[in-house]
Enzyme design. Sequence first.
Site, PDB file in Angstrom:
ATOM      1  N   THR A 130       0.822  -1.208   0.000  1.00  0.00           N
ATOM      2  CA  THR A 130       0.000   0.000   0.000  1.00  0.00           C
ATOM      3  C   THR A 130       0.856   1.259   0.000  1.00  0.00           C
ATOM      4  O   THR A 130       1.973   1.247   0.535  1.00  0.00           O
ATOM      5  CB  THR A 130      -0.904   0.017   1.250  1.00  0.00           C
ATOM      6  OG1 THR A 130      -1.515   1.310   1.368  1.00  0.00           O
ATOM      7  CG2 THR A 130      -0.121  -0.249   2.533  1.00  0.00           C
ATOM      8  N   ASP A 131       0.302   2.354  -0.530  1.00  0.00           N
ATOM      9  CA  ASP A 131       1.024   3.637  -0.462  1.00  0.00           C
ATOM     10  C   ASP A 131       1.109   4.154   0.972  1.00  0.00           C
ATOM     11  O   ASP A 131       1.886   5.068   1.253  1.00  0.00           O
ATOM     12  CB  ASP A 131       0.356   4.681  -1.380  1.00  0.00           C
ATOM     13  CG  ASP A 131      -1.053   5.062  -0.970  1.00  0.00           C
ATOM     14  OD1 ASP A 131      -1.637   4.405  -0.076  1.00  0.00           O
ATOM     15  OD2 ASP A 131      -1.600   6.028  -1.543  1.00  0.00           O
ATOM     16  N   GLU A 132       0.313   3.584   1.873  1.00  0.00           N
ATOM     17  CA  GLU A 132       0.325   4.091   3.263  1.00  0.00           C
ATOM     18  C   GLU A 132       1.652   3.826   3.965  1.00  0.00           C
ATOM     19  O   GLU A 132       1.929   4.437   4.995  1.00  0.00           O
ATOM     20  CB  GLU A 132      -0.835   3.496   4.072  1.00  0.00           C
ATOM     21  CG  GLU A 132      -2.159   3.991   3.561  1.00  0.00           C
ATOM     22  CD  GLU A 132      -3.309   3.831   4.553  1.00  0.00           C
ATOM     23  OE1 GLU A 132      -3.054   3.608   5.752  1.00  0.00           O
ATOM     24  OE2 GLU A 132      -4.452   3.936   4.112  1.00  0.00           O
ATOM     25  N   TYR A 158      -1.799  -0.325  11.133  1.00  0.00           N
ATOM     26  CA  TYR A 158      -2.006  -1.021   9.847  1.00  0.00           C
ATOM     27  C   TYR A 158      -0.821  -0.805   8.917  1.00  0.00           C
ATOM     28  O   TYR A 158      -0.214  -1.759   8.409  1.00  0.00           O
ATOM     29  CB  TYR A 158      -3.303  -0.529   9.173  1.00  0.00           C
ATOM     30  CG  TYR A 158      -3.313  -0.777   7.685  1.00  0.00           C
ATOM     31  CD1 TYR A 158      -3.338  -2.074   7.173  1.00  0.00           C
ATOM     32  CD2 TYR A 158      -3.241   0.287   6.785  1.00  0.00           C
ATOM     33  CE1 TYR A 158      -3.307  -2.298   5.801  1.00  0.00           C
ATOM     34  CE2 TYR A 158      -3.205   0.065   5.409  1.00  0.00           C
ATOM     35  CZ  TYR A 158      -3.235  -1.228   4.928  1.00  0.00           C
ATOM     36  OH  TYR A 158      -3.189  -1.453   3.571  1.00  0.00           O
ATOM     37  N   LYS A 162       2.107  -3.349   7.322  1.00  0.00           N
ATOM     38  CA  LYS A 162       2.399  -3.530   5.887  1.00  0.00           C
ATOM     39  C   LYS A 162       3.862  -3.195   5.598  1.00  0.00           C
ATOM     40  O   LYS A 162       4.512  -3.864   4.792  1.00  0.00           O
ATOM     41  CB  LYS A 162       1.472  -2.653   5.032  1.00  0.00           C
ATOM     42  CG  LYS A 162       0.017  -3.076   5.021  1.00  0.00           C
ATOM     43  CD  LYS A 162      -0.204  -4.472   4.465  1.00  0.00           C
ATOM     44  CE  LYS A 162      -0.072  -4.556   2.961  1.00  0.00           C
ATOM     45  NZ  LYS A 162      -0.441  -5.920   2.463  1.00  0.00           N
TER      46      LYS A 162
HETATM   47  O1  DAU Z   1      -4.067   4.252   0.446  1.00  0.00           O
HETATM   48  C1  DAU Z   1      -4.374   2.893   0.396  1.00  0.00           C
HETATM   49  C2  DAU Z   1      -5.172   2.518   1.623  1.00  0.00           C
HETATM   50  O2  DAU Z   1      -6.473   3.049   1.477  1.00  0.00           O
HETATM   51  C3  DAU Z   1      -5.211   1.014   1.863  1.00  0.00           C
HETATM   52  O3  DAU Z   1      -3.916   0.542   2.112  1.00  0.00           O
HETATM   53  C4  DAU Z   1      -6.106   0.706   3.062  1.00  0.00           C
HETATM   54  O4  DAU Z   1      -6.198  -0.679   3.239  1.00  0.00           O
HETATM   55  C5  DAU Z   1      -7.475   1.290   2.821  1.00  0.00           C
HETATM   56  O5  DAU Z   1      -8.284   1.054   3.945  1.00  0.00           O
HETATM   57  C6  DAU Z   1      -7.391   2.782   2.523  1.00  0.00           C
HETATM   58  O6  DAU Z   1      -7.040   3.521   3.702  1.00  0.00           O
HETATM   59  P1  DAU Z   1      -7.805   4.845   4.172  1.00  0.00           P
HETATM   60  O7  DAU Z   1      -7.682   4.977   5.642  1.00  0.00           O
HETATM   61  O8  DAU Z   1      -7.387   6.007   3.345  1.00  0.00           O
HETATM   62  O9  DAU Z   1      -9.321   4.443   3.731  1.00  0.00           O
HETATM   63  P2  DAU Z   1     -10.744   4.700   4.427  1.00  0.00           P
HETATM   64  O10 DAU Z   1     -11.781   4.290   3.443  1.00  0.00           O
HETATM   65  O11 DAU Z   1     -10.815   4.110   5.791  1.00  0.00           O
HETATM   66  O12 DAU Z   1     -10.758   6.271   4.584  1.00  0.00           O
HETATM   67  C7  DAU Z   1     -10.606   7.134   3.470  1.00  0.00           C
HETATM   68  C8  DAU Z   1     -10.638   8.566   3.982  1.00  0.00           C
HETATM   69  O13 DAU Z   1     -11.950   8.861   4.478  1.00  0.00           O
HETATM   70  C9  DAU Z   1      -9.687   8.789   5.158  1.00  0.00           C
HETATM   71  O14 DAU Z   1      -9.100  10.076   5.059  1.00  0.00           O
HETATM   72  C10 DAU Z   1     -10.591   8.736   6.380  1.00  0.00           C
HETATM   73  C11 DAU Z   1     -11.931   9.225   5.869  1.00  0.00           C
HETATM   74  N1  DAU Z   1     -13.114   8.626   6.511  1.00  0.00           N
HETATM   75  C12 DAU Z   1     -13.186   7.260   6.580  1.00  0.00           C
HETATM   76  C13 DAU Z   1     -14.266   6.638   7.180  1.00  0.00           C
HETATM   77  C14 DAU Z   1     -14.336   5.122   7.260  1.00  0.00           C
HETATM   78  C15 DAU Z   1     -14.128   9.433   7.011  1.00  0.00           C
HETATM   79  O15 DAU Z   1     -14.063  10.686   6.936  1.00  0.00           O
HETATM   80  N2  DAU Z   1     -15.200   8.823   7.607  1.00  0.00           N
HETATM   81  C16 DAU Z   1     -15.308   7.453   7.728  1.00  0.00           C
HETATM   82  O16 DAU Z   1     -16.304   6.966   8.299  1.00  0.00           O
END
Ligand code: DAU
Length: 344
Positions: A130-132, A158, A162
């Site tokens: 992942t880019d993270e 997380y 990774k």
């Molecule tokens: O960049 C790649 C990564 O993207 C992957 O390695 C991870 O497995 C994947 O979960 C994802 O990570 P993020 O933390 O960026 O994804 P998430 O969908 O959880 O959140 C995307 C953005 O939205 C992040 O800035 C947090 C925000 N968010 C997330 C949730 C779940 C909200 O504002 N509200 C929420 O309820």
Amino acid sequence: MSGMNIGTLLVTGGCGFIGSNFVHMALRERPGWKIVNVDVLSYSGNPDNLRAVEGSPRYEFVRGDVADRALMDGLLRRCDAVVHFAAESHVDRSILDSGPFIHSNVLGTQVILDAVRAAGGARRMVHVSTDEVYGSLPLDRPEERFTEQTPMAPNSPYSASKAASDCLARAAHHTFGMDVVTTRCSNNFGPYQFPEKVIPLFVTNLIEGRKVPLYGDGRNVRDWIHVEDHCAGVLAALEKGRAGEVYNFGGDNERSNLELTMSILGLMGRGEEMIERVKDRPGHDLRYAIDSSKAQRELGWRATRSAWPAALDATVRWYRENEQWWRRVRSGAYREYYSQQYGG
Ligand code: DAU
């Protein structure tokens, strides 16, 4: 490694969001391949995602944990290459409990690497990361992007897990000369994504008439890529990547969370009143942006399916049209289905 002869490909985590999209793509686009999919079916691995190929003689499902060495030894002996997707992936869950992340992401990767080596031969492994692992970019220097040379600086349990797995993959190549390629992709979207990730979470909440929980000030930026562009990149890395190398994939599609939320609200015919501002995620990375030029140059890869608004619109439509899928996922009903089908 191009021209590699694959009869049977082992895919780990093939019942997950990205893994299942990859299995569909590989079966469709590589008619000579058989796929063996090993998946433990934890909360997010869902056999429904692969129901359409279950009867195919070119597809085999094995339920199991990638950290189970005896299982992995047996599978590796009869496969020519492996694409390793299996991972705990949700940042918020890792903040609550990092144990499963260390088990699946770190121990699991080590076990697969050891099993590949024990199986002998020059089996190629693609380690999907992942880019993270690169950490976070500032908002005030938009020209900065992650390249493969950016030092790792993981900020969440997380991404730390990774990064550890990436180091194991790197060491396996350096120490044992293993044929490992690592890929690092930005945020994926598309069909079959577990509705804890922001896009399916927000869309399914809105379908149910619930508000969408936006973390903090909504200024955090993600680089969105359609899952099929990511899968095409993994396939290209498998067939054309150089051993020991890392390849970044991004969508060239940076959006703030607020912008993303407003786009989803627009597509769903709802307004700002459906946003619920909630407490920020601890340690929340500000911005991810990917420089994919190495993958473009060396693998001939391009993101061709990620452009918005069309790709976001199609994804939102998929969740609207597949309500049964996400309702079953949310209720965990697929686990009963699994028990009937496979026992356990
Ligand atoms: O960049 C790649 C990564 O993207 C992957 O390695 C991870 O497995 C994947 O979960 C994802 O990570 P993020 O933390 O960026 O994804 P998430 O969908 O959880 O959140 C995307 C953005 O939205 C992040 O800035 C947090 C925000 N968010 C997330 C949730 C779940 C909200 O504002 N509200 C929420 O309820």
